[in-house]
Design an enzyme around this catalytic site. Structure first.
Site, PDB file in Angstrom:
ATOM      1  N   TYR A   1     -36.792 -83.637  88.916  1.00  0.00           N
ATOM      2  CA  TYR A   1     -37.033 -82.273  89.386  1.00  0.00           C
ATOM      3  C   TYR A   1     -38.515 -82.062  89.634  1.00  0.00           C
ATOM      4  O   TYR A   1     -39.374 -82.891  89.266  1.00  0.00           O
ATOM      5  CB  TYR A   1     -36.545 -81.261  88.343  1.00  0.00           C
ATOM      6  CG  TYR A   1     -37.472 -81.143  87.149  1.00  0.00           C
ATOM      7  CD1 TYR A   1     -38.339 -80.064  87.028  1.00  0.00           C
ATOM      8  CD2 TYR A   1     -37.500 -82.124  86.161  1.00  0.00           C
ATOM      9  CE1 TYR A   1     -39.213 -79.963  85.959  1.00  0.00           C
ATOM     10  CE2 TYR A   1     -38.360 -82.030  85.094  1.00  0.00           C
ATOM     11  CZ  TYR A   1     -39.213 -80.955  84.980  1.00  0.00           C
ATOM     12  OH  TYR A   1     -40.084 -80.873  83.919  1.00  0.00           O
TER      13      TYR A   1
ATOM     14  N   PHE B   1     -31.810 -84.406  78.993  1.00  0.00           N
ATOM     15  CA  PHE B   1     -32.149 -84.691  80.388  1.00  0.00           C
ATOM     16  C   PHE B   1     -32.336 -86.187  80.557  1.00  0.00           C
ATOM     17  O   PHE B   1     -33.180 -86.798  79.895  1.00  0.00           O
ATOM     18  CB  PHE B   1     -33.419 -83.930  80.762  1.00  0.00           C
ATOM     19  CG  PHE B   1     -33.914 -84.166  82.168  1.00  0.00           C
ATOM     20  CD1 PHE B   1     -33.036 -84.277  83.231  1.00  0.00           C
ATOM     21  CD2 PHE B   1     -35.271 -84.251  82.428  1.00  0.00           C
ATOM     22  CE1 PHE B   1     -33.495 -84.489  84.520  1.00  0.00           C
ATOM     23  CE2 PHE B   1     -35.748 -84.459  83.709  1.00  0.00           C
ATOM     24  CZ  PHE B   1     -34.862 -84.581  84.759  1.00  0.00           C
TER      25      PHE B   1
ATOM     26  N   CYS C   1     -33.637 -88.145  82.809  1.00  0.00           N
ATOM     27  CA  CYS C   1     -34.952 -88.680  83.203  1.00  0.00           C
ATOM     28  C   CYS C   1     -35.962 -88.657  82.057  1.00  0.00           C
ATOM     29  O   CYS C   1     -36.982 -89.333  82.138  1.00  0.00           O
ATOM     30  CB  CYS C   1     -35.508 -87.898  84.401  1.00  0.00           C
ATOM     31  SG  CYS C   1     -34.921 -88.497  85.996  1.00  0.00           S
ATOM     32  N   TYR C   2     -35.681 -87.870  81.013  1.00  0.00           N
ATOM     33  CA  TYR C   2     -36.512 -87.903  79.805  1.00  0.00           C
ATOM     34  C   TYR C   2     -35.823 -88.815  78.793  1.00  0.00           C
ATOM     35  O   TYR C   2     -35.397 -88.388  77.733  1.00  0.00           O
ATOM     36  CB  TYR C   2     -36.684 -86.505  79.213  1.00  0.00           C
ATOM     37  CG  TYR C   2     -37.532 -85.555  80.016  1.00  0.00           C
ATOM     38  CD1 TYR C   2     -38.244 -85.966  81.142  1.00  0.00           C
ATOM     39  CD2 TYR C   2     -37.631 -84.209  79.650  1.00  0.00           C
ATOM     40  CE1 TYR C   2     -39.015 -85.082  81.872  1.00  0.00           C
ATOM     41  CE2 TYR C   2     -38.410 -83.318  80.367  1.00  0.00           C
ATOM     42  CZ  TYR C   2     -39.093 -83.754  81.479  1.00  0.00           C
ATOM     43  OH  TYR C   2     -39.868 -82.870  82.196  1.00  0.00           O
ATOM     44  N   ARG C   3     -35.722 -90.058  79.143  1.00  0.00           N
ATOM     45  CA  ARG C   3     -34.956 -91.016  78.337  1.00  0.00           C
ATOM     46  C   ARG C   3     -35.373 -90.946  76.867  1.00  0.00           C
ATOM     47  O   ARG C   3     -36.556 -90.968  76.537  1.00  0.00           O
ATOM     48  CB  ARG C   3     -35.199 -92.421  78.869  1.00  0.00           C
ATOM     49  CG  ARG C   3     -34.400 -93.476  78.147  1.00  0.00           C
ATOM     50  CD  ARG C   3     -33.168 -93.866  78.886  1.00  0.00           C
ATOM     51  NE  ARG C   3     -33.508 -94.630  80.070  1.00  0.00           N
ATOM     52  CZ  ARG C   3     -32.620 -95.151  80.911  1.00  0.00           C
ATOM     53  NH1 ARG C   3     -31.344 -94.961  80.687  1.00  0.00           N
ATOM     54  NH2 ARG C   3     -32.984 -95.831  81.968  1.00  0.00           N
TER      55      ARG C   3
END
Length: 615
Positions: free
Chosen positions: A210, A490, A492-494
């Site tokens: 995002y 989220f 993408c925030y592994r």
């Protein structure tokens, strides 16, 4: 040992000579030299794998060894460590004990990606796919299994088509490179993606990344119109070739579970010639809760052209709160809007900057960039070897937090010591898109996304434990205020704390733990697609989409059944052919018998005729 003693004795004898040289060495020692040098340069297991892989890649790409030597790196190569670490962005995974890949491939062409998939499978190597290296847990460049890295950094071509309002972006390109290339062609177009300009687009887009225009335009994946992926068989597929299901999966479900995404085609998004940026900061006092609650009340429901990120950061046993904003319009308009909706902010025009969209990109990355005269071409700098030690976690807030709740959070941030919280408002376009339109499910009903963030410079294990525990402590403190059943996260925030897959008998159940947090009910569809396109689970990492074991077993049974049916059919056909051949042989035998009898009768007749003539 015998050889070592012989070598040592011979060298000692030589050194006692006045003028030692090879001419004085015994012929036996000279004969041993080639073997000694071979022993000293014996190939390691990784060397053997590299040579086998390279041979396979030559065959599958029709390239020469010289051509591939520039893109294939073995551990013995001088450049190996630099190639490995330049884009490993988390120092926690750059330690001497961190597992290293056997091979790194830096492809220049799509065919080299295809060949790499085929040859990795042939050599039993797992593939880790790295676009920019911002995977918080290092899963794009670290594995406990024998593995190789497919570093997409050189596949970074960007083609901008202003007339059709699209851009073709290869997976190794960064957000900064995309923003610059768009700005080169148009001053009234942009794209909604990460504010950090070194993020690789392959992982960012496929994971549902995002940016600060998401309230107006949605996520990256909401603006993707085509893609190319190399599947487990090495086929290069576009949207039509891969089909609707796989195209759906790689727009938010993480491309690395399904293949190697090599490019996306994205829509260019219209932006005003001038946008407005501002930053308002506040210390911790008895009015801080009112300030934050004022933001909470409007941030996710206000005009969708306005994005206001809330930062809460501990500063020497105190707290600093800041609102950082982008408005797709003029300063007068946003000042008037917030004067009505959020008067406690106290925004004035002198607090704002009216700049071009590309200048806002620079400012969001570095608030002092415009003062220093930083130019847009700085966005092209990938900034290699600039890693830090870090830990990140995520959460979602679905209901307003009370004043008492915020006071508890403020206190917790300060007491924790170093971990801050960034809150990003949703609403706007995010509310308009169905939760199953893409694998990214956190749409309507989610007010804010949280990121817990802590960074440090001490390389000791004690520091690692201390700072990661701080993030976990603050995460636990937030439990009453965030989403539940599941507690969302989220992708993408592994965050490895959400669960790990060991790919044993309970692989599906293990995947379900983290999969439902990242994807909610979309997880089941992702598993179904994964099982269909990669049934042997070749593309995997500790948090990849698993295959459904039962479905995999059924598929294997079906394949075995088909194989058995085919074998039975062939066997039946062979038996029929053998029977026919046997029948033909029988007929031939009978025919031969008749011929033999006829010949015999002819001989008898000839004999009688001969007797008759003689008499």
């Amino acid at each position: 040992m015998v050889l070592q003693r012989f070598v040592s004795m011979t060298l000692n004898m030589t050194m006692r000579m006045k003028k030692p040289c090879f001419g004085y060495l015994s012929s036996a020692f000279l004969l041993l030299l080639p073997n000694l040098f071979t022993l000293s340069g014996a190939k390691t297991a990784d060397d053997v794998v590299h040579d086998s892989f390279l041979s396979c890649l030559i065959e599958n790409t029709k390239s020469s060894s010289a051509e591939l030597s520039d893109i294939v790196f073995a551990q013995r190569d001088a450049a190996f460590i630099n190639v490995l670490e330049d884009f490993a962005r988390n120092n926690r995974f750059k330690k001497p004990q961190t597992p290293k890949p056997s091979i790194i491939v830096v492809p220049l062409e799509e065919s080299q990606v295809q060949g790499s998939v085929i040859c990795a499978k042939a050599n039993k190597l797992q593939i880790r796919i790295r676009s920019g290296g911002h995977d918080y847990e290092g899963l794009s460049y670290v594995s406990k299994e024998p593995f190789m890295i497919l570093d997409m950094v050189k596949l970074s071509t960007i083609t901008v088509d202003v007339e059709n309002e699209v851009a073709h972006v290869q997976a190794g390109a960064t957000t900064g490179q995309l923003y610059y290339k768009i700005w080169e062609k148009s001053k009234i177009h942009g794209f909604s993606a990460a504010v950090c300009p070194t993020v690789g687009l392959g992982g960012h887009i496929s994971g549902g990344g995002y940016g600060n225009m998401l309230r107006k335009f949605g996520l990256t994946v909401d603006n993707v119109v085509d893609a190319k992926i190399v599947d487990v068989k090495g086929n290069l597929l576009d949207k039509k070739g891969m089909g609707d299901d796989l195209f759906w999966a790689i727009r938010g479900g993480g491309g690395a579970s399904f293949g190697v995404v090599v490019s996306f085609t994205v829509k260019l998004l219209p932006v005003p010639a001038k946008v407005t940026i501002f930053r308002v900061e506040k210390g911790w006092d008895n009015k801080t809760a009112d300030f934050v609650m004022g933001w909470q009340k409007v941030a996710s429901v206000i005009d969708n052209r306005l994005f206001m990120r809330l930062l809460m950061q501990p500063v020497v046993k105190n707290l600093k709160v800041a609102i950082v904003a982008l408005f797709l319009g003029g300063a007068d308009e946003v000042v008037s809007l917030l004067g009505k909706e959020f008067p406690l902010l106290g925004l004035k025009k002198e607090n704002c900057g009216e700049v071009s969209w590309i200048e806002s990109v620079l400012w969001w990355n570095d608030p002092k960039s415009l003062q220093r005269g930083v130019k847009p071409d700085s966005l092209l700098d990938r900034k290699p070897d600039t890693a830090i030690f870090l830990k990140r976690k995520s959460d979602y807030i679905q209901s307003p937090i009370s004043r008492e709740g915020w006071e508890t959070i403020f206190k917790g941030i300060v007491e924790t010591g170093n971990t801050g919280i960034h809150l990003n408002p949703y609403g706007g376009k995010m509310d308009e898109i169905a939760p199953d339109a893409t694998p990214f499910p956190h749409r309507k009903g989610n007010m804010f996304k949280l990121q817990y963030t802590v960074s440090w410079s001490d390389s000791s294990d004690e520091a690692d434990e201390n700072f990661t525990n701080q993030a976990k402590k603050l995460f636990n403190l937030m439990t009453p205020y965030v989403s539940k059943n599941p507690r969302r996260a989220f992708f993408c925030y592994r965050d490895i704390d959400t669960g790990v897959n060991t790919f044993g008998e309970n692989s599906y159940q293990e995947g379900q733990v983290y999969g439902t947090k990242y994807f909610n009910t979309n997880f089941e569809r992702l598993v179904k697609i994964k099982t269909a396109v990669d049934p042997d689970n070749f593309f995997r990492n500790e948090q990849s989409i698993p295959v459904h074991v039962q479905k995999q077993e059924n598929q294997e049974k079906q394949e075995n059944k088909q194989e058995n049916q085919q074998e039975n059919k062939q066997e039946k056909q062979e038996n029929q052919e053998n029977k026919q051949e046997k029948q033909e042989n029988q007929e031939n035998k009978q025919e031969n018998q008749v011929n033999k009898q006829e010949n015999q009768e002819k001989e008898e007749n000839n004999s009688l005729l001969s007797i008759s003539l003689s008499s």
